[in-house]
Design a protein around this motif. Sequence first.
Motif, PDB file in Angstrom:
ATOM      1  N   ARG A 239      -1.560 -24.013  14.974  1.00 32.91           N
ATOM      2  CA  ARG A 239      -0.234 -24.626  15.122  1.00 32.91           C
ATOM      3  C   ARG A 239       0.816 -23.531  15.074  1.00 32.91           C
ATOM      4  O   ARG A 239       0.664 -22.544  14.359  1.00 32.91           O
ATOM      5  N   CYS A 240       1.902 -23.745  15.782  1.00 31.19           N
ATOM      6  CA  CYS A 240       2.970 -22.742  15.765  1.00 31.19           C
ATOM      7  C   CYS A 240       3.645 -22.666  14.403  1.00 31.19           C
ATOM      8  O   CYS A 240       4.291 -21.667  14.078  1.00 31.19           O
ATOM      9  N   THR A 241       3.499 -23.705  13.582  1.00 30.73           N
ATOM     10  CA  THR A 241       4.113 -23.710  12.252  1.00 30.73           C
ATOM     11  C   THR A 241       3.078 -23.546  11.140  1.00 30.73           C
ATOM     12  O   THR A 241       3.336 -23.901   9.991  1.00 30.73           O
ATOM     13  N   ALA A 242       1.903 -23.018  11.468  1.00 34.98           N
ATOM     14  CA  ALA A 242       0.899 -22.744  10.437  1.00 34.98           C
ATOM     15  C   ALA A 242       1.341 -21.564   9.579  1.00 34.98           C
ATOM     16  O   ALA A 242       2.124 -20.712  10.000  1.00 34.98           O
ATOM     17  N   TYR A 243       0.816 -21.514   8.361  1.00 37.73           N
ATOM     18  CA  TYR A 243       1.099 -20.427   7.424  1.00 37.73           C
ATOM     19  C   TYR A 243      -0.178 -19.616   7.196  1.00 37.73           C
ATOM     20  O   TYR A 243      -0.995 -19.951   6.350  1.00 37.73           O
ATOM     21  N   PRO A 244      -0.401 -18.526   7.931  1.00 39.49           N
ATOM     22  CA  PRO A 244      -1.612 -17.728   7.732  1.00 39.49           C
ATOM     23  C   PRO A 244      -1.446 -16.574   6.749  1.00 39.49           C
ATOM     24  O   PRO A 244      -2.414 -15.868   6.481  1.00 39.49           O
ATOM     25  N   ARG A 245      -0.247 -16.346   6.226  1.00 37.35           N
ATOM     26  CA  ARG A 245      -0.009 -15.191   5.363  1.00 37.35           C
ATOM     27  C   ARG A 245       0.641 -15.630   4.044  1.00 37.35           C
ATOM     28  O   ARG A 245       1.664 -16.323   4.045  1.00 37.35           O
ATOM     29  N   PHE A 246       0.024 -15.235   2.925  1.00 33.22           N
ATOM     30  CA  PHE A 246       0.624 -15.420   1.602  1.00 33.22           C
ATOM     31  C   PHE A 246       1.054 -14.055   1.084  1.00 33.22           C
ATOM     32  O   PHE A 246       0.274 -13.095   1.109  1.00 33.22           O
ATOM     33  N   VAL A 247       2.285 -13.977   0.629  1.00 30.67           N
ATOM     34  CA  VAL A 247       2.817 -12.755   0.034  1.00 30.67           C
ATOM     35  C   VAL A 247       3.021 -13.061  -1.451  1.00 30.67           C
ATOM     36  O   VAL A 247       3.871 -13.877  -1.820  1.00 30.67           O
ATOM     37  N   VAL A 248       2.208 -12.423  -2.303  1.00 22.82           N
ATOM     38  CA  VAL A 248       2.091 -12.846  -3.706  1.00 22.82           C
ATOM     39  C   VAL A 248       2.528 -11.728  -4.644  1.00 22.82           C
ATOM     40  O   VAL A 248       2.116 -10.559  -4.481  1.00 22.82           O
ATOM     41  N   GLN A 249       3.344 -12.088  -5.604  1.00 19.95           N
ATOM     42  CA  GLN A 249       3.746 -11.158  -6.668  1.00 19.95           C
ATOM     43  C   GLN A 249       2.484 -10.702  -7.417  1.00 19.95           C
ATOM     44  O   GLN A 249       1.669 -11.513  -7.854  1.00 19.95           O
ATOM     45  N   ARG A 250       2.303  -9.414  -7.565  1.00 19.60           N
ATOM     46  CA  ARG A 250       1.039  -8.879  -8.054  1.00 19.60           C
ATOM     47  C   ARG A 250       0.630  -9.463  -9.404  1.00 19.60           C
ATOM     48  O   ARG A 250      -0.536  -9.816  -9.616  1.00 19.60           O
ATOM     49  N   HIS A 251       1.558  -9.573 -10.338  1.00 27.57           N
ATOM     50  CA  HIS A 251       1.150 -10.028 -11.674  1.00 27.57           C
ATOM     51  C   HIS A 251       0.837 -11.521 -11.706  1.00 27.57           C
ATOM     52  O   HIS A 251       0.341 -12.035 -12.719  1.00 27.57           O
ATOM     53  N   LEU A 252       1.069 -12.240 -10.588  1.00 24.01           N
ATOM     54  CA  LEU A 252       0.687 -13.649 -10.488  1.00 24.01           C
ATOM     55  C   LEU A 252      -0.609 -13.850  -9.689  1.00 24.01           C
ATOM     56  O   LEU A 252      -1.035 -14.982  -9.477  1.00 24.01           O
ATOM     57  N   PHE A 253      -1.234 -12.761  -9.277  1.00 24.94           N
ATOM     58  CA  PHE A 253      -2.358 -12.885  -8.355  1.00 24.94           C
ATOM     59  C   PHE A 253      -3.524 -13.665  -8.954  1.00 24.94           C
ATOM     60  O   PHE A 253      -4.156 -14.488  -8.277  1.00 24.94           O
TER      61      PHE A 253
END
Length: 513
Positions: free
Chosen positions: A292-306
Amino acid sequence: MAPTLTLKPGTSWPDAWRRCLAVAPEAFRDDRVLNLWNGAWQEDGRVLPAVSPVDGSPIAGPPRLDGTTAHRAVCAALDQHRAWRHLPLEERRARVAATLDALTEHRGLLALLLVWEIGKPWRLAQADVDRAIDGVRWYVDGIEPMLAGRTPLDGPVSNIASWNYPMSVLVHTMLVQALAGNAVIAKTPTDGGVACLTLACALAAREGIPVTLVSGSGGELSQALVRAPEIGCVSFVGGRDTGAAVATAVADLGKRHVLEQEGLNTWGIWNYSDWDTLTALIPKLFDYGKQRCTAYPRFVVQRHLFDAFLAAYLPAVRTLRVGHPLAVKQRDDPYPELDFGPVINAAKAKELRDQVAEAIERGAVPLHRATPDDARFLPGQDTSAYVQPVTLLNPPSSSPLHHAEPFGPVDTIVLVDTEAELLAAMNASNGALVATLSTDDRATYDRLAPHIRAFKVGHGAPRSRGDRHELFGGLGASWRGAFVGGDLLVRAVTRGPQGERLPGNFPEYQLLP
């Protein structure tokens, strides 16, 4: 031992084809579909072989026209346009409403065609049809104020769209364009949807809608469908490479245009703790295998919350249900509830698997790789177009998975330590259609969201393309031309006051709604 699955009775491709022949014999032959131009169904074009992504079995292929014939079709569409644009609005409204009634009557067959042609699970195939019908009804009911002081374009609207949403994007847009007073032309997507679009256009043509449907290669037909002087507007949905060529052409010609292009939509996690909410959302983000054009394939995560992120993410992604969209245990069972079936074709599946393997070889860390063991398949069926869910940590910068949308069930995760890194990672593709930032503090969201280069930014919730009144566009390289949705879709395909500046992303200006 798991019970053997069987194809749900009455849902085979031959069953669907027989129903098409019965419903619209003017548009279908025993061995092919026809092109629609000059107000008639034409048995022209070279038919290419095609197979279903569901099981690799033969289905209807597109009857590809040459450029000369396509230009004749465009000239005929201009004649239709000149007559249609002067038809009273009430007459146009009545014909579009009658088309919607016909689409509603054949909702099940349209959905079944989507299953076989582009691999949509039954629930999502029905939703695609329903969104088209319901969305256009919204315009039928409220079109008058949207058209106040506006006139149709000087020529027909040419639609070149991707294969993933034939009804809720392409047919929806075409019917609104016609309601606004324009003849409409559509090119069948190369990768799938020809039978579904043919049936939908047959139902519209019966009601007198001036619709043209042609098949062919984009390169061969672009002179007619993009550059021809008869075209009043070009509406394109697809990838950036093809979109860039279209954008160059319409800019050179000064032609009205709507170009929706891909972008890497990202989901940021920063100072966040509502993990139960995120866990519930993860399976929904895999609908239709992220095609889908509105899919979310990338998560950008704060390291200490990983660690907390993984504890929320991994159990959810392990629940995903994949398989044949029409496989059931018992003949009278309902359609299976799946998150997704195949990707669009075996070549795309191989491309994704190769990209994943290459990324791992170059340093990406595989966090989750599902296996076919729990997938729902028929005995002995071809599964070459199926890709099981994959999640990678830190794809290398040399990998396409680092900067581009995979258009398949592949998630990537990037870890960051500062807000500046967060924003840089969320803006990796120079513009996107949607993005989301999950943070507990509203003030943090309000401060960071304006710096995320996406047209729509959600706070802890996904954003969608939307329909009815909801506007849609993109920032950066993800969009060119007029924005759409709500009254903007009508404004994009009509003329207003002298000197009007449409909201959009144009070479000479950018104007947000």
